[in-house]
Enzyme design. Structure first.
Site, mmCIF file in Angstrom:
data_model
loop_
_atom_site.group_PDB
_atom_site.id
_atom_site.type_symbol
_atom_site.label_atom_id
_atom_site.label_comp_id
_atom_site.label_asym_id
_atom_site.label_seq_id
_atom_site.Cartn_x
_atom_site.Cartn_y
_atom_site.Cartn_z
ATOM 1 N N CYS A 118 -25.843 -44.802 6.727
ATOM 2 C CA CYS A 118 -24.892 -45.807 6.237
ATOM 3 C C CYS A 118 -23.746 -45.987 7.235
ATOM 4 O O CYS A 118 -22.815 -45.185 7.268
ATOM 5 C CB CYS A 118 -24.351 -45.369 4.872
ATOM 6 N N CYS A 163 -20.294 -46.411 5.644
ATOM 7 C CA CYS A 163 -19.653 -45.188 5.146
ATOM 8 C C CYS A 163 -19.146 -44.326 6.305
ATOM 9 O O CYS A 163 -18.061 -43.751 6.224
ATOM 10 C CB CYS A 163 -20.643 -44.332 4.352
ATOM 11 N N ASP A 164 -19.947 -44.204 7.363
ATOM 12 C CA ASP A 164 -19.686 -43.176 8.368
ATOM 13 C C ASP A 164 -19.214 -43.703 9.717
ATOM 14 O O ASP A 164 -18.728 -42.927 10.541
ATOM 15 C CB ASP A 164 -20.961 -42.334 8.575
#
Ligand code: NAP
Length: 313
Positions: free
Chosen positions: A139, A142-143
């Site tokens: 992701c 997200c990261d």
């Protein structure tokens, strides 16, 4: 049926909380059906991991994925759906009303809409698991911010890989897209966006043999599938974007699935069991868009209405 069972009895139970689940909930609750959404622990589905959604009609300036999902959740609540943020542990569709269990708690329903979506596919090499959360991610949204000024790799040749790579150029010094074939699967518009981004480099006919590092990812061993030659690529992170697997293991003994695990629809949105319906990525491997998932949720809710009206006569 004792008092507790009556309290836990619904007209419709919706399992899952992406655009399909929330849309189905808005429609069934608005139609006056006692509706429970069992959302999973992480509410909102795949769009919670997305940044800007530019192609959901009604938002000319675009909308952030989490904002879109929170709006849908609020709309469900306004319509009167009951929401449980937990995972279903088992289902029994052989009894009627249908039984759905969350641990030892039992919920009964006259109809069910399965909206459990799909999860990211893994490469399947050992080092992938070892470096998970140590530089391997599924992701970018997200990261990505954890990987500032590093060279990164994105694996895959579909729209997701292009989208993730483009997003990662905000943080990375360079992004390498690694795809196992010469021809990309992504739509032309996404390919063009990636190809014209001067921070993105393509490695075609190339697969990942190994992910190397110590406590975090340092490099990849890549194999050219035409020449069979290996090369080392130094990267500080790997984003795997190679598609999804439908979340249907809960249902495999209860309804018909295809060879890839997707739910087979028999009659419009109805599955092989009368009264059990499905909507979204859990059966749709062609379109997989937020708007089509929402559309499938709406269709399933209308089919549920017809089903319940028929059995109530
Ligand atoms: P996808 O279209 O199925 O593409 C998966 C990619 O990963 C393919 O290029 C595939 O290679 C590769 N792959 C699969 N297994 C692999 C493995 N074991 N090792 C190496 N490579 C592997 O999946 P997606 O990109 O997640 O897209 C899913 C759907 O969502 C699509 O319909 C897409 O259009 C849509 N989507 C749209 C947008 C957008 O419009 N903004 C964004 C994201 C997704 P092969 O090509 O060789 O099979």
């Amino acid at each position: 049926m004792d008092k507790n069972q009556k309290q836990n009895k619904f007209d419709v139970i919706i399992i899952g909380s992406g655009p399909s689940g929330y849309t189905a909930g808005i429609y069934t609750a608005r139609a006056g059906y006692k509706t429970l959404i069992i959302s999973g622990i992480l509410k909102g589905g795949q769009l919670m991991n997305t940044t800007e959604v530019e192609n959901y009609p009604g938002f000319p300036e675009g909308i952030l994925g989490p904002d879109l999902m929170n709006n849908m959740l609020q709309q469900c609540k306004n319509m009167g759906t009951v929401l449980i943020s937990d995972e279903v542990s088992s289902v029994d569709f052989k009894q009627y009303p249908f039984l759905i269990k969350i641990s030892e708690n039992k919920y009964y329903s006259r109809s069910v809409i399965i909206c459990t979506g799909a999860t990211p596919r893994k490469l399947g090499i050992q080092s992938e698991n070892f470096f998970s959360a140590k530089g391997v991610s599924y992701c970018a949204t997200c990261d990505g911010p954890f990987f500032k000024n590093l060279e990164l790799a994105v694996i895959g040749g579909g729209d997701s890989a292009m989208e993730e790579a483009i997003f990662l150029t905000k943080f990375a010094s360079k992004v390498h897209i690694i795809h196992r074939r010469q021809k990309l699967r992504a739509s032309n518009i996404m390919q063009n966006r990636a190809m014209t981004n001067d921070k993105i480099v393509f490695h075609l006919d190339t697969k990942v043999e190994e992910i190397l590092g110590d406590h975090k990812v340092k490099s990849l061993i890549l194999k050219n599938t035409i020449t069979n030659k290996n090369k080392k690529l130094n990267v500080g992170g790997v984003f795997i974007a190679i598609g999804h697997v439908p979340n249907t293991s809960l249902f495999k003994d209860n309804i018909d699935l295809d060879n890839n695990g997707y739910i087979i629809l028999k009659n419009k949105s109805e599955t092989s069991v009368r009264g059990i319906f499905a909507a979204g990525d859990v059966h749709d491997h062609s379109y997989r868009q937020a708007i089509t998932a929402a559309g499938f949720g709406c269709m399933a809710a209308i089919d549920v209405d017809k089903f319940l009206t028929r059995i109530d006569k």
